[in-house]
Design a protein around this motif. Structure first.
Motif, PDB file in Angstrom:
ATOM      1  N   VAL A 298      -4.038  -2.297  -1.913  1.00 18.08           N
ATOM      2  CA  VAL A 298      -3.700  -2.360  -0.488  1.00 18.08           C
ATOM      3  C   VAL A 298      -4.807  -3.104   0.242  1.00 18.08           C
ATOM      4  O   VAL A 298      -5.993  -2.841  -0.003  1.00 18.08           O
ATOM      5  N   CYS A 300      -5.899  -3.558   4.087  1.00 13.54           N
ATOM      6  CA  CYS A 300      -5.720  -3.226   5.498  1.00 13.54           C
ATOM      7  C   CYS A 300      -6.486  -4.268   6.300  1.00 13.54           C
ATOM      8  O   CYS A 300      -7.723  -4.332   6.217  1.00 13.54           O
ATOM      9  N   ASP A 565       1.870  10.352   5.553  1.00 16.63           N
ATOM     10  CA  ASP A 565       2.161   9.887   4.191  1.00 16.63           C
ATOM     11  C   ASP A 565       3.542   9.256   4.124  1.00 16.63           C
ATOM     12  O   ASP A 565       3.733   8.208   3.498  1.00 16.63           O
ATOM     13  N   LEU A 568       3.551   5.842   5.782  1.00 16.12           N
ATOM     14  CA  LEU A 568       2.902   4.809   4.984  1.00 16.12           C
ATOM     15  C   LEU A 568       3.793   4.283   3.869  1.00 16.12           C
ATOM     16  O   LEU A 568       3.487   3.257   3.254  1.00 16.12           O
ATOM     17  N   LEU A 589      -4.318   6.620   2.367  1.00 14.31           N
ATOM     18  CA  LEU A 589      -3.923   5.704   1.296  1.00 14.31           C
ATOM     19  C   LEU A 589      -4.652   6.036  -0.006  1.00 14.31           C
ATOM     20  O   LEU A 589      -4.064   6.004  -1.083  1.00 14.31           O
ATOM     21  N   GLN A 590      -5.936   6.362   0.091  1.00 16.72           N
ATOM     22  CA  GLN A 590      -6.692   6.716  -1.115  1.00 16.72           C
ATOM     23  C   GLN A 590      -6.165   7.990  -1.745  1.00 16.72           C
ATOM     24  O   GLN A 590      -6.146   8.127  -2.975  1.00 16.72           O
ATOM     25  N   LYS A 592      -3.222   8.809  -1.916  1.00 16.52           N
ATOM     26  CA  LYS A 592      -2.001   8.436  -2.627  1.00 16.52           C
ATOM     27  C   LYS A 592      -2.304   7.624  -3.890  1.00 16.52           C
ATOM     28  O   LYS A 592      -1.406   7.081  -4.520  1.00 16.52           O
ATOM     29  N   GLN A 594      -4.175   4.809  -4.012  1.00 12.57           N
ATOM     30  CA  GLN A 594      -4.299   3.380  -3.755  1.00 12.57           C
ATOM     31  C   GLN A 594      -5.771   2.962  -3.768  1.00 12.57           C
ATOM     32  O   GLN A 594      -6.661   3.730  -3.402  1.00 12.57           O
ATOM     33  N   VAL A 596      -8.115   0.626  -1.849  1.00 12.69           N
ATOM     34  CA  VAL A 596      -7.969   0.073  -0.506  1.00 12.69           C
ATOM     35  C   VAL A 596      -9.105  -0.886  -0.169  1.00 12.69           C
ATOM     36  O   VAL A 596     -10.288  -0.540  -0.307  1.00 12.69           O
ATOM     37  N   SER A 612     -13.619   2.916   2.530  1.00 14.96           N
ATOM     38  CA  SER A 612     -12.687   2.159   1.702  1.00 14.96           C
ATOM     39  C   SER A 612     -13.311   1.827   0.349  1.00 14.96           C
ATOM     40  O   SER A 612     -14.522   1.897   0.168  1.00 14.96           O
TER      41      SER A 612
END
Length: 861
Positions: A298, A300, A565, A568, A589-590, A592, A594, A596, A612
């Motif tokens: 991902v 961002c 969640d 996203l 996101l992390q 989940k 991912q 990032v 991140s």
């Protein structure tokens, strides 16, 4: 040490003081000397064992073995030194690029210089996001707040002003709000920070995940090697081989199995890769960024300056009395303002327009100036565009400094206010986000008078703002408020609304293709911006981002973790976000799973950049604080550069994987041949010096060249790898087993074939030894790509690999036919029948993998 505040030091004075006080540093990072690097090549455990073995061999009268082992150790050391010295030079170049800059007054004008060149007496200009480059005495301040946690440990920012009992700023602290002018009173070790600790600015000191994994692999192999060496020595002694001979054989086998230099080679590869990334406008501040980039799933990204050009231009004006177009582009004020029917307008012709342009000019910290290369701006792009707009409308330029107080723009307030003496009164000039201005406005100007702002008018203004923003234009609202009294307070309520200015920051031409490339690589791109929803969505459409849902920062605050969640999972865009929102989105996101990458440029972006997996700071418009928190710095602030860096990160990981698998497959073939031969009780198929030659000379050079492979065509057409994905993997283990089994068995067959035909043992051993070298050189083509044949990627696309192969083939021919090397390696000259046999068994190593890859590609489409 008196200087004129408005002029600063002269260049001559600054140079003299630099010689007097020295550079403004706390001690430079010591560069490793060439002697230390060379010595390091001979301190590894196995190298030390080899040296001891050479000494023992010499004491036993085996002079040739001793000399051969010694030469191999020396050659391997020289090779390692050359590689590491190149890496050190690459890292030194990166360190120099990390040098911080500061704005100072020199010879009466503002200059951007390295902080190392700052001297006592310099006048430094500071604004939010800057790091304080030395110990300073404040001269002027406007709502200045400083984070002194690096010095005092206090987490809350401290307000600073000239009237404080000790109006000082200290080196190493950071400006988080406001701006100031200050004079340098101490630099380098003479600063308060210099008395406490030495700062370091080195690159790549932290051990990477890949290094940890490979070091663990090396340890496991070392244990296996010792056990296997003991088995081989025992079996050899049992079958009648001499103790000295089996000692050297067991030692050589251990060296053959253990890739003792692999972690260092990986570090060198990543360091050289980091230098290559600089050429792609991406500066990796930490080596793990190079490694982690290949796993990014991902990105961002901010909008302004990253997806767009960051060259704001006012294109539209809307007031309660009419709408206007603005011609011209960039910061050149050569354009003009015109009505929708094409009539040019100046500030003196229109009261509402005049007041709007005054606010745009006065509520502003930017300026534009004409230089040799054209018009340039100092300040933020948005404010510079407003100054340019005021010039285009022939707005009167204030004489002197009318501003007496200022409330600066912050990501939380989303507005800026200044109290200025103007039009014979105290007037609060305000600009900011339309919704923040309209919620504080109670009046508006029309036909030269103020009128109450009714609900109907408020709805009309809001609709006008939304219509402009829907075109992808950033909208700034402007307002005024007359403040009565001799010393009026700064009150941002009961504002008189003046109008909107629409500013366009066009998308970068290459961003659309970069987003397509990211999508093809399985990387999701999420825009997180401080701009309004309508503007952000319009820009997203221009650059090819598909958006189904737009959430504001307030929406993010209102959502539960479960709701966020779910949000996203959609094609979502986040607008009007604050740094706290970015932090929450990264964590979500992390959580989940991912990996990032987060972009940022401001002081308040630092927490999200650190949180991140890959913090990406802007090198051109980013603040020092943001760059310090980041892993990667974009030297051109371009989103497309992130995608190029991801491609480079993937290439580097794949190349590390290639040469690890290649080296292990080569070693596996030698182990198979040695073990089987010893277990069946035959004469030695390889001598110790021959094994050392194969592993430390011919294979090492080839592996380094393999690590320089170009990215394969499908590098950005595969999903991101898992962060903890194995370097070897099941497919790699199968390749190692297949190639090791074939090359080991083929060498054994050749050895016993010529022994059975009556050849001398030295000749048969030389054929098997040479065959293994050629097998390993031919095998490298199969490891260049796991998905593409060499026909597809080009047989000669890696010229360094071809040169390495030719050099190693030449070295082996010298070993066979050149008398000095013959004696060292105990080799014998070969005839045509030997070469024919080698070619016969080597051919499948070239043909079969190519055929398998081509068939698999056609089958899979």
């Amino acid at each position: 040490m008196q200087v004129k505040r408005n002029d600063g030091l002269t260049s001559a004075e600054a140079l003299a003081r630099l010689e007097q006080y020295g550079p403004n540093t706390l001690g430079e990072t010591k560069r490793v000397s060439w002697a230390a690097i060379l010595a390091r090549q001979f301190t590894g455990l196995l190298v030390v064992i080899l040296i001891v073995a050479a000494v023992i061999a010499a004491a036993l009268g085996e002079v040739i073995d001793a000399v051969a082992i010694g030469l191999v150790v020396v050659l391997n050391g020289i090779l390692g030194f050359v590689q590491e010295w190149q890496a050190e030079n690459a890292l030194e170049a990166l360190r120099s690029m990390l040098a911080q800059k500061a704005r100072v007054l020199r010879d009466g004008s503002e200059e951007l210089i390295d902080t190392a060149e700052i001297v006592p007496g310099d006048v430094v200009l500071l604004s939010a996001g800057d790091k304080v480059p030395a110990d300073l005495d404040l001269l002027t301040t406007v709502d200045l707040r400083v984070d002194e946690s690096a010095l005092t440990g206090e987490s809350l920012p401290v307000s600073k002003s000239v009237g404080d009992p000790e109006p000082k700023l200290f080196m190493g602290t950071a400006v988080v709000a406001g701006h100031a002018e200050a004079q340098v009173v101490a630099t380098g070790r003479a600063t308060a920070f210099g008395e406490i600790a030495e700062l370091t600015t080195s690159v790549g000191e932290k051990t990477t995940h890949l290094q940890v994994v490979l070091a663990g692999l090396a340890r496991q192999m070392a244990i296996a090697a010792l056990g296997l060496a003991a088995v081989v020595a025992g079996a050899g002694l049992y079958t009648g081989h001499g103790l000295h001979e089996m000692f050297l054989m067991a030692l050589s086998l251990a060296v053959a199995i253990v890739l003792e230099g692999l972690p260092a080679v990986v570090t060198i590869t990543l360091a050289l890769g980091a230098a290559a990334m600089v050429r792609k406008q991406a500066l990796a501040r930490r080596l793990q960024a190079v490694e982690t980039l290949g796993a990014a799933s991902v990105i961002c990204t901010d909008k302004t300056g990253t997806l767009t050009e960051d060259k704001m231009t006012a294109t539209r004006i809307w007031t309660p009395g009419g709408a206007y177009r603005v011609t011209g582009g960039g910061y050149d004020p050569a354009g003009h303002i015109e009505t929708e029917d094409g009539q040019r307008v100046r500030a003196e012709d229109d009261d509402e327009l005049s007041r709007l342009l005054e606010t745009a000019m006065i509520c502003n910290r930017a300026r534009i100036e004409r230089g040799e290369t054209g018009w340039t701006m100092h300040g933020t792009p948005t404010e510079a565009a407003l100054v340019t707009l005021a010039y285009k409308g022939w707005c009167p330029v204030p004489e002197g400094e009318p501003v007496v107080a200022e409330l600066p723009f912050t990501s939380e307030r989303k507005r800026m206010s200044v109290l200025a003496a103007w039009r014979g009164a105290w007037i609060l000039q305000v600009k900011g986000a339309p919704e923040r201005i309209l919620e504080r406005a109670t009046r508006y100007r029309l036909d030269g008078e103020e009128r109450d702002l009714t609900a109907g008018e408020r709805a009309r203004f809001t609709a006008a703002y939304e219509a402009i923003a829907a075109e992808g234009v950033r909208v700034i609202a402007l307002a005024q408020a007359i403040q009565p009294g001799p010393t009026p307070p700064v009150d941002e309520q009961d504002l008189t609304f003046l109008g909107f200015v629409g500013l366009m920051d066009p998308p970068r031409a290459e961003v659309k293709a970069a987003i397509r490339a990211a999508r093809a690589a399985g990387i999701r791109v999420i825009m997180i911006t401080g701009d309004g929803a309508a503007t952000a969505k319009a820009v997203a459409g221009m650059v090819g981002l598909e958006i189904d849902r737009v959430l504001s920062g307030r929406d993010v605050e209102a959502l539960s973790d479960e709701e966020l969640d779910a949000a996203l999972e959609a094609k979502v865009l986040f607008a009007r976000t604050a740094p706290a929102h970015k932090m929450r989105l990264v964590r979500a996101l992390q959580a989940k799973g991912q990996i990032v990458a987060m972009t940022g440029d401001g002081v308040n972006d630092a927490p999200a950049l650190k949180q991140s997996d890959i913090g990406v700071a802007m090198g051109v418009r980013g603040t020092d604080v943001a760059r310090d928190a980041a892993d990667l710095v974009l030297l051109d602030d371009n989103f497309a550069t992130i995608v190029r860096a991801v491609r480079e990160g993937r290439r580097q990981f794949e190349n590390v994987r290639k040469f690890v698998r290649y080296l292990l497959s080569s070693n596996a073939g030698e182990v198979v041949a040695l073990l089987v031969n010893i277990l069946i009780g035959g004469p030695l198929i390889f001598l110790a010096t021959q094994i050392l030659w194969m592993n430390l000379i011919t294979d090492g050079v080839t592996a380094v060249a393999l690590g320089l492979e170009k990215a394969t065509p499908d590098t950005m057409n595969r999903p991101p790898r898992r962060k903890n994905e194995s370097v070897i993997g099941k497919a790699g283990f199968a390749m190692i087993l297949a190639f090791g089994s074939y090359t080991g068995a083929a060498s054994l067959w050749i050895f016993y074939h010529f022994l059975g035909a009556g050849a001398d043992e030295a000749v048969a051993r030389t054929v098997a030894f040479t065959a293994m070298v050629f097998f390993e050189k031919i095998s490298v083509f199969a490891f260049r790509s796991f998905h593409h044949s060499c026909t597809e990627i080009g047989w000669f696309s890696n010229r360094l690999l071809i040169l390495a192969l030719l050099a190693m083939v030449g070295a082996q021919l010298a070993a066979v036919y050149w008398a000095p090397l013959q004696q060292l390696l105990r080799a014998a000259p070969l005839g045509w029948e030997h070469w024919q046999m080698i070619a016969l068994f080597a051919l499948p190593l070239l043909v079969v993998p190519e055929a398998v890859k081509m068939i698999r590609r056609r089958t899979n489409g």
